[in-house]
Design an enzyme around this catalytic site. Structure first.
Site, PDB file in Angstrom:
ATOM      1  CG  MET A  23      36.696 100.495  -8.829  1.00 55.13           C
ATOM      2  SD  MET A  23      36.497  99.030  -7.800  1.00 55.13           S
ATOM      3  CE  MET A  23      38.216  98.607  -7.463  1.00 55.13           C
ATOM      4  CG  PHE A  24      40.394  98.511 -12.551  1.00 56.51           C
ATOM      5  CD1 PHE A  24      41.427  98.165 -11.683  1.00 56.51           C
ATOM      6  CD2 PHE A  24      39.159  97.906 -12.389  1.00 56.51           C
ATOM      7  CE1 PHE A  24      41.225  97.213 -10.687  1.00 56.51           C
ATOM      8  CE2 PHE A  24      38.954  96.965 -11.404  1.00 56.51           C
ATOM      9  CZ  PHE A  24      39.988  96.612 -10.553  1.00 56.51           C
ATOM     10  CB  SER A  25      38.877 104.980 -14.881  1.00 50.00           C
ATOM     11  OG  SER A  25      38.654 105.652 -13.648  1.00 50.00           O
ATOM     12  CE  LYS A  27      38.031 106.465  -8.940  1.00 49.72           C
ATOM     13  NZ  LYS A  27      38.118 105.144  -9.605  1.00 49.72           N
ATOM     14  CB  THR A  28      44.360 106.739  -7.252  1.00 50.73           C
ATOM     15  OG1 THR A  28      43.098 106.457  -6.634  1.00 50.73           O
ATOM     16  CG2 THR A  28      45.389 107.000  -6.167  1.00 50.73           C
ATOM     17  CG  ASP A  93      42.192 108.356  -3.773  1.00 49.75           C
ATOM     18  OD1 ASP A  93      41.369 108.532  -4.695  1.00 49.75           O
ATOM     19  OD2 ASP A  93      43.053 107.449  -3.794  1.00 49.75           O
ATOM     20  CD  GLU A  94      39.044 104.830  -3.365  1.00 53.75           C
ATOM     21  OE1 GLU A  94      37.827 104.826  -3.684  1.00 53.75           O
ATOM     22  OE2 GLU A  94      39.904 104.155  -3.952  1.00 53.75           O
ATOM     23  CB  CYS A 153      33.703  94.718 -26.121  1.00 58.24           C
ATOM     24  SG  CYS A 153      33.280  96.368 -25.491  1.00 58.24           S
TER      25      CYS A 153
HETATM   26 ZN    ZN Z   1      32.284  96.282 -23.440  1.00 52.69          ZN
END
Ligand code: ZN
Length: 192
Positions: A23-25, A27-28, A93-94, A153
């Site tokens: 998620m949050f990468s 993709k969509t 999608d998904e 991080c």
């Molecule tokens: Zn990390």
């Protein structure tokens, strides 16, 4: 030859592209970018998403950065064959929310000369491969792995951290429930 095959264009080659990540990468967003370019090239584009994912919009695919394209909500991936018979480019999608039938469906579409672009979560919140994405990755000609940034991080992240203690595999949500983490910072939450 079945009815669907009659709609194919002899001599034209289709193929399968898979966009996989946490998620949050993005993709969509990447899916939308590719589909928009196809639309600009005046190719007939059809976009599908599972009914389970109605979190942002019922009839669009929407990225976390709020880009969107109109899409068709379906319960069963088999509906794509009939619904997309006039399309040259098909976006899904998904994909992790569809049944394993999606593997045969994507092969059939590509075999019939269509460009199939599939986006989905490749791992669940425990980091376990999320079927049918592994099978789709195996049959795709082109694979893109999108990475997010670890919220802890700052390393490249490919895991989805769940912030609740539920042990259901699927809970639809966004940044209220999930965040992106790297291998080092990801953990499996204590299950209630
Ligand atoms: Zn990390």
């Amino acid at each position: 030859m079945n009815e669907f095959e009659l709609h194919s264009i002899p001599g034209e080659t289709g193929w399968i592209e898979v966009i996989a990540g946490c998620m949050f990468s993005g993709k969509t967003e990447e899916l939308i970018r590719r589909l928009r370019r196809a639309q600009i090239a005046k190719q007939n584009v059809k976009i599908f998403k599972p009914k389970i994912d109605a979190r942002f919009s019922n009839n669009s695919i929407v990225s976390h950065s709020e880009q969107s394209l109109p899409s068709i909500l379906i319960d069963d991936i088999n509906e794509v064959i009939e619904s997309a018979k006039d399309a040259k480019v098909i976006g899904i999608d998904e994909a992790q929310f569809f049944s394993s039938d999606i593997v045969n469906i994507c092969n059939t579409l590509a075999n019939n000369g269509k460009r199939v672009i599939v986006a989905g979560l490749d791992q669940d919140y425990k980091g376990i491969p999320f079927e049918p994405m592994p099978q789709l990755l195996a049959i795709a000609e082109y694979i893109t792995k999108t990475l997010a940034i670890c919220v802890v991080c700052g390393n490249p992240a490919d895991k989805t951290q769940r912030k609740t203690s539920s042990s259901e595999r699927v809970i639809v949500g966004a940044s209220d429930i999930y965040e992106a983490r790297c291998r080092k910072c990801h953990y499996i939450p204590n299950e209630s």
